[in-house]
Design an enzyme around this catalytic site. Structure first.
Site, PDB file in Angstrom:
ATOM      1  N   PHE A  18       4.990  11.955 -11.852  1.00  0.00           N
ATOM      2  CA  PHE A  18       4.542  13.083 -11.021  1.00  0.00           C
ATOM      3  C   PHE A  18       3.364  13.817 -11.654  1.00  0.00           C
ATOM      4  O   PHE A  18       2.404  14.162 -10.977  1.00  0.00           O
ATOM      5  CB  PHE A  18       5.699  14.045 -10.772  1.00  0.00           C
ATOM      6  N   GLU A 173      24.799  13.865  -8.019  1.00  0.00           N
ATOM      7  CA  GLU A 173      24.377  13.018  -6.909  1.00  0.00           C
ATOM      8  C   GLU A 173      24.958  11.610  -7.028  1.00  0.00           C
ATOM      9  O   GLU A 173      25.430  11.037  -6.050  1.00  0.00           O
ATOM     10  CB  GLU A 173      22.843  12.996  -6.844  1.00  0.00           C
ATOM     11  N   ASP A 302       7.585  15.725 -18.703  1.00  0.00           N
ATOM     12  CA  ASP A 302       8.719  15.544 -19.607  1.00  0.00           C
ATOM     13  C   ASP A 302       8.298  15.216 -21.034  1.00  0.00           C
ATOM     14  O   ASP A 302       9.135  15.227 -21.942  1.00  0.00           O
ATOM     15  CB  ASP A 302       9.634  14.427 -19.092  1.00  0.00           C
ATOM     16  N   ALA A 318      10.249  17.512 -11.218  1.00  0.00           N
ATOM     17  CA  ALA A 318       9.005  17.024 -10.615  1.00  0.00           C
ATOM     18  C   ALA A 318       8.007  18.141 -10.290  1.00  0.00           C
ATOM     19  O   ALA A 318       6.827  18.022 -10.629  1.00  0.00           O
ATOM     20  CB  ALA A 318       9.326  16.204  -9.372  1.00  0.00           C
TER      21      ALA A 318
END
Lengths: 424, 424
Positions: A18, A173, A302, A318
């Site tokens: 990203f 998730e 990151d 992101a």
């Protein structure tokens, strides 16, 4: 100077995640040659990777060929190679495709999994960072049901136990998606086992899941998971992983399938930069995101330890990486065009969102908090919107509509295992 | 007798290709337990595999989980295991998942590539039978362009040469699709190479391509290929393959990428049955498709050498395998229900069709011959129609429409290499 034939200075960007993509996008048509180096040929929409791992989406639906994105920008070159190291003195990057000189460098190489000093656990509890990781986890999850169907009754319980380590958004998730796969998509397909009785555990070492979310939303997420018969265990610290399960401080869980969603560490290239690092190996940068003493080298996403105006760490998500990419491109453009430098980087936190399963998600945007079906619709629209390319948006929206109606999964494929590609 | 708890006899089917799937479908609700054994968890629509290999479709779009297809048929069990051998005397099949006894057996294990006694060529010139083959070829084709972009000028010509060996429908379709990929989808994406100048060769050892088609349709296909700048060479016999190219009787072609579409050989299980075989290892069967002396064992599809009423060999194509699967199921049902056996198998040839590229295909159905755009529309509708599942039909139709309009490819992913799964 690493100028090209036209005498333009050269900006090298390492990593097409990203942050890197956003920086390159903002450098299109700048008076510089831009070289984007990535070991993959595709940009990956990592937030939906767990859906590939749980057979809901196909790899191509969340990935896009990098060079195709920039095909019309003639000052941008894409090189498929792995960045190996940076020579700050010589201003050169060593890659598997040879050495590349730079005038300005953006290190956006992201993070890998961290097993807290136990790299040997990776073989038993794979993490989720690349498409290969996702198809490997998909193979393990689907194969566990296949093995259980053929196994003696005494082994079925272990084969049908799925342990997800880490209670952040990815872990939540994954746990929700694995539970749904077992309880819905597979429920009629076997004869000797009932997939609905598969055991799904979510282990979190801290006191609660989703620590970055407000407490009432995290509690809601936990209730939804429990309604899906996911066993949520907080304060559960993993002390060992092996081929047959996981050991906790207060006992063992026998399980065929372990999935790691617990820790990240900065990529090697960033961790080896000669500067201060945080515990995860992220490079500590100055307020304009450059390396102390090296204003021509930026570290973002990151790979970087960035603090906001109040001194709090900027999260590894992101939107943060994208803001940093855009900011660094502005700094570089100002230099190229002889304008004064923009003010220091300021992170604007847009919000947090996570989905738990069919029709349930939590959203925290400023003063807006959403949960349940409304949150899930918001989550779905936001994720479709941020995908690259109209085609991917249409296909993913269709796949989700289809899955929602039929409760089926589109990509239930068990395909071959393999190491990541070497060389290139 | 291998009866189950309900006392029903057991029919074992090896292989979930077109023949095996059709046989099992026709045995649904028969008074027998049916066990379908396949080493994969999915049925694959092989006729479109070349589109996965050339980045037009995703694997999941042409594959469907076998056990999901039969989820409502309680007399059918699906076992994911590799069939190893058949013990005709004991009426048992050895698989990687253990031994299975049968009363009636259908061997539908298909075919693998044949390198005419040179298995070492496979490493250099992979063939196209499985999803792993397709993603491996996709990786090689896309990586060749990536390598050429970074290579010294002197090496680019070899890197951008693609050789397809075998002028049957698969070879023709691959050649057309690789040419289109280079000339259309990739044309703007590189800076140091121009993919439009990639060299694509189609080599056929015989006197003409597409020998099963009428001569004027084959000639048309050759003209279309040549208009796409595919070099078609007939009478070109490969005498050696290595990492840098291919040797022909009259010279060598330096090429990074070789693709094998030349020969098939029956799978090992079929080739090792104690009976007569043809040169490709296919088992010679009686007029009811059973093994001579073993009326309880049938061999169908690419595993069998079947001749039609006039003594001509039945072609190794999907419709033939499906007709055989359906026929054998009828024979078995008649036995189970105590009715008299149906008349010997009779093959009805529906027709042949092959596509060459965007808007060009050839179709020969009885007295109907089509070519060009009309043929291509017919080809597209026929292939969408024969896919399993409404979802796959919709998605493939959409992908094709999208590609046709944008000239783009949806699945340009380079993902990791790996051997096929072992064990399971």
């Amino acid at each position: 100077m690493a100028t090209d034939e036209a005498g333009r200075p050269r900006v090298v960007v390492l990593g097409a995640g990203f942050g890197g993509m956003e920086a390159v996008r903002a450098l299109a048509r700048a008076p510089a040659e831009v070289i984007l180096v990535d070991r993959r040929n595709h940009h990956l929409f990592q937030p939906l990777l767990y859906q590939v791992a749980t057979a809901a989406l196909s790899p191509a639906e969340i990935a896009w060929p990098i060079r195709h994105v920039f095909r019309r920008e003639k000052n941008i070159r894409v090189v498929m190679a792995r960045a190996l190291s940076v020579d700050l003195a010589a201003r050169r990057v060593k890659t598997t495709g040879g050495e590349v000189a730079y005038d300005q460098l953006i290190v956006a190489t992201g993070a890998a999994h961290s097993y807290f000093g136990k790299p040997e656990w990776e073989a038993f509890a794979p993490g989720l960072k690349t498409l290969e990781d996702a198809t490997a986890i998909r193979r393990r999850v689907l194969s566990a049901f296949e093995k259980a169907e053929c196994a003696p009754v005494g082994e079925q319980a272990r084969l049908l136990t799925f342990v997800i380590v880490g209670g952040g958004p990815t872990g939540v998730e994954m746990a929700g998606a694995v539970a749904e796969l077992a309880r819905d998509a597979l429920k009629r397909d076997f004869r000797r086992i009932d997939p609905r009785f598969a055991r799904v555990l979510l282990l979190e070492a801290g006191p609660r899941i989703l620590p970055t979310f407000p407490e009432h939303l995290a509690a809601y997420a936990q209730r939804v998971l429990q309604a899906m018969q996911v066993e949520v265990r907080t304060g559960a610290k993993v002390i060992d992983c092996d081929a047959n399960g996981v050991a906790l401080e207060d006992g063992r869980i026998e399980a065929e399938t372990l999935i790691w969603a617990a820790g990240v560490a900065a990529s090697e290239v960033a961790a080896e930069l000669p500067c201060e690092h945080d515990r995860a190996g992220r490079a500590k940068v100055t307020p304009d995101l450059s390396l102390p003493g090296h204003p021509e080298v930026f570290v973002i996403g990151d790979a970087a330890a960035v603090t906001d105006a109040k001194g709090a760490p900027v999260p590894g998500i992101a939107p943060a990486a994208k803001q940093q990419g855009k900011y660094v491109a502005r700094v570089i453009r100002a230099r190229l065009e002889g304008r004064s430098a923009p003010p220091p980087f300021r992170y604007r936190h847009a919000g947090d969102l996570a989905t738990i399963g069919r029709s349930a998600a939590i959203v925290k945007f400023d003063r807006l908090t959403l949960k349940g079906f409304v949150g899930w619709v918001f989550w779905s629209i936001a994720h479709v919107y941020f995908l690259i390319g109209l085609r991917n948006r249409i296909v993913v929206a269709l796949e989700w509509s289809w899955s929602w109606i039929t409760r089926q999964r589109a990509a239930r494929l068990i395909v071959a295992e393999g190491p990541p590609p070497s060389g290139l």
